[in-house]
Write an enzyme that holds these catalytic residues in place. Structure first.
Site, PDB file in Angstrom:
ATOM      1  N   ARG B  52      81.220  -9.601 112.187  1.00  0.00           N
ATOM      2  CA  ARG B  52      82.320  -9.052 112.991  1.00  0.00           C
ATOM      3  C   ARG B  52      83.448  -8.654 112.050  1.00  0.00           C
ATOM      4  O   ARG B  52      84.431  -9.380 111.903  1.00  0.00           O
ATOM      5  CB  ARG B  52      82.814 -10.093 114.003  1.00  0.00           C
ATOM      6  CG  ARG B  52      81.843 -10.310 115.159  1.00  0.00           C
ATOM      7  CD  ARG B  52      82.501 -11.088 116.285  1.00  0.00           C
ATOM      8  NE  ARG B  52      82.917 -12.411 115.846  1.00  0.00           N
ATOM      9  CZ  ARG B  52      82.140 -13.498 115.817  1.00  0.00           C
ATOM     10  NH1 ARG B  52      80.891 -13.412 116.234  1.00  0.00           N
ATOM     11  NH2 ARG B  52      82.598 -14.641 115.391  1.00  0.00           N
ATOM     12  N   ASP B  54      86.745  -7.099 110.584  1.00  0.00           N
ATOM     13  CA  ASP B  54      88.075  -6.933 111.176  1.00  0.00           C
ATOM     14  C   ASP B  54      88.516  -5.478 111.226  1.00  0.00           C
ATOM     15  O   ASP B  54      87.939  -4.623 110.560  1.00  0.00           O
ATOM     16  CB  ASP B  54      89.108  -7.665 110.297  1.00  0.00           C
ATOM     17  CG  ASP B  54      89.162  -9.138 110.618  1.00  0.00           C
ATOM     18  OD1 ASP B  54      88.806  -9.515 111.740  1.00  0.00           O
ATOM     19  OD2 ASP B  54      89.567  -9.907 109.720  1.00  0.00           O
ATOM     20  N   ARG B 199      89.372 -12.238 102.233  1.00  0.00           N
ATOM     21  CA  ARG B 199      90.749 -11.755 102.046  1.00  0.00           C
ATOM     22  C   ARG B 199      91.674 -12.865 101.544  1.00  0.00           C
ATOM     23  O   ARG B 199      92.607 -12.597 100.784  1.00  0.00           O
ATOM     24  CB  ARG B 199      91.260 -11.117 103.332  1.00  0.00           C
ATOM     25  CG  ARG B 199      90.553  -9.784 103.626  1.00  0.00           C
ATOM     26  CD  ARG B 199      90.757  -9.329 105.060  1.00  0.00           C
ATOM     27  NE  ARG B 199      92.164  -9.202 105.357  1.00  0.00           N
ATOM     28  CZ  ARG B 199      92.658  -9.070 106.599  1.00  0.00           C
ATOM     29  NH1 ARG B 199      91.830  -9.054 107.644  1.00  0.00           N
ATOM     30  NH2 ARG B 199      93.949  -8.953 106.781  1.00  0.00           N
TER      31      ARG B 199
END
Lengths: 246, 246
Positions: B52, B54, B199
């Site tokens: 999934r 972002d 990240r």
């Protein structure tokens, strides 16, 4: 305090924009630059661009100028304008120009690059700004044809029929094809360009590359002085204004 | 006619999308794929994605699967789906999978690449999918730190605080830095990823690259098992899902 003539070098990814020229209700490069500068100075400022790039067309070295009535140093001006622009429009240089400098009128020659990706599978991150046209093209034939366009010619056959300028005689300084892997780049430098001239030349060279026409066909097309003699118009997203000489 | 389990490999430029996962009123990759397939088959089809991603995150090798009740050959399916997708989402492979294949559950490991551009001037056409962070970074220090992340660790300090999964123990197979010109690439392969894990790792490595922390700080951060011990979250546009192993 006198007014200053500011020269901007601007690069943009044209895909998300309706071209350079400001139009009501459209997102354009000129419109967004004028908005950014107006925001900064508090007065509407007309930005004069060297080239009115079409919707979808990108630029690495577009040049523009505008009149500024403020003492803000050029380096700060660059930062302040970029701060007010979307991520895909970037002012790369700001400098003080002579009062007579006119980004459009003073231009000596411009170079446009057109990119074609000939592979079947497209890498979405590397093929955004190109014409994805799967299938082998004969780069040598295209280059032979390209050489015939160099020099001073009447390019009427390569101008959009709607182009009503007085003369369609232009000087092409270079027109070359480079091939690497599944990429073909077409570089065209000319003194000035007719409307859709690069995209019509590219569409024609592709007809030669795919074997529909021989390179010599270029001479016939130039002589015809008629848009219908040339090939189709290549799509805008492959086109990029690389630099402008003054 | 029995139903088939179809495996898709999908690449997309995530910048214009609200991420993978379908959400009402948002432009998402899953939403657009489901719409394209539904359009084609006439029935709503849930597309099950491996990752999934972002909003703003891209993918070259995202994998998904869906159940299909039609005999259309895979090659035609690929063309028909791509025909119904925007230009920046491309299905690159379609194949027949075992009935038990689950793009998400069957995944072995994934590799994400994060790109940082450290130059001052940005080329809008080459720096769309990256973090533009002007200023030199010490790639050797970053690489030394990256090596300490390899192996089986509790990555709780690198997970978004909102991540409520039972365990934050993950195995990182590789984590390496490569530097070329003004580009730094960070490649991270792991069995599974926590929410925002790449990240947050990148944000931490950048703190090390700019000299705020020594590479050894990584050990301390891992031991803290607390999000506040690590660096900030790097922006989404530099991230790309490269491939998934099954």
């Amino acid at each position: 305090m006198g007014t200053r003539n500011i020269k901007l070098t601007v690069s943009y990814d044209g895909i998300n924009y309706s071209g350079w020229q400001d139009q009501p209700g459209k997102r354009t490069i000129q419109g967004l630059l004028q908005q950014a500068i107006g925001d900064l100075t508090g007065v509407f400022t007309k930005v004069n661009g060297a080239s009115r790039t079409d919707a979808g067309v990108s630029a690495l070295g577009q040049v523009a100028n505008f009149v500024l009535d403020s003492r803000i140093p050029t380096e700060n001006l660059l930062k302040a304008i970029n701060h007010r622009l979307p991520r895909d429009i970037v002012v790369t240089e700001v400098s003080e120009a002579e009062p007579t400098f006119d980004a459009s009128g003073s231009a000596g020659s411009k170079l446009y690059r057109y990119k074609i990706f000939t592979g079947r599978k497209r890498n979405v991150l590397q093929t955004r700004n190109c014409w994805h046209r799967p299938g082998k093209l004969d780069a040598a034939a295209m280059d032979a044809a390209a050489k015939m366009l160099v020099g001073k010619h009447d390019f009427k056959s390569f101008a959009a029929a709607a182009d009503k300028r007085q003369t369609s005689v232009r000087t092409v300084m270079q027109c070359r094809i480079t091939e690497e892997d599944k990429w073909i780049h077409i570089d065209i430098e000319a003194d000035r360009f007719l409307y859709n001239m690069v995209r019509n030349i590219v569409g024609t060279l592709v007809e030669i590359g795919r074997g529909r026409w021989k390179p010599e066909k270029i001479k016939e097309i130039l002589e015809a002085k008629n848009r219908t003699a040339a090939g189709p118009t290549a799509p805008p997203e492959g086109l990029c204004l690389m630099w402008i000489k003054y």
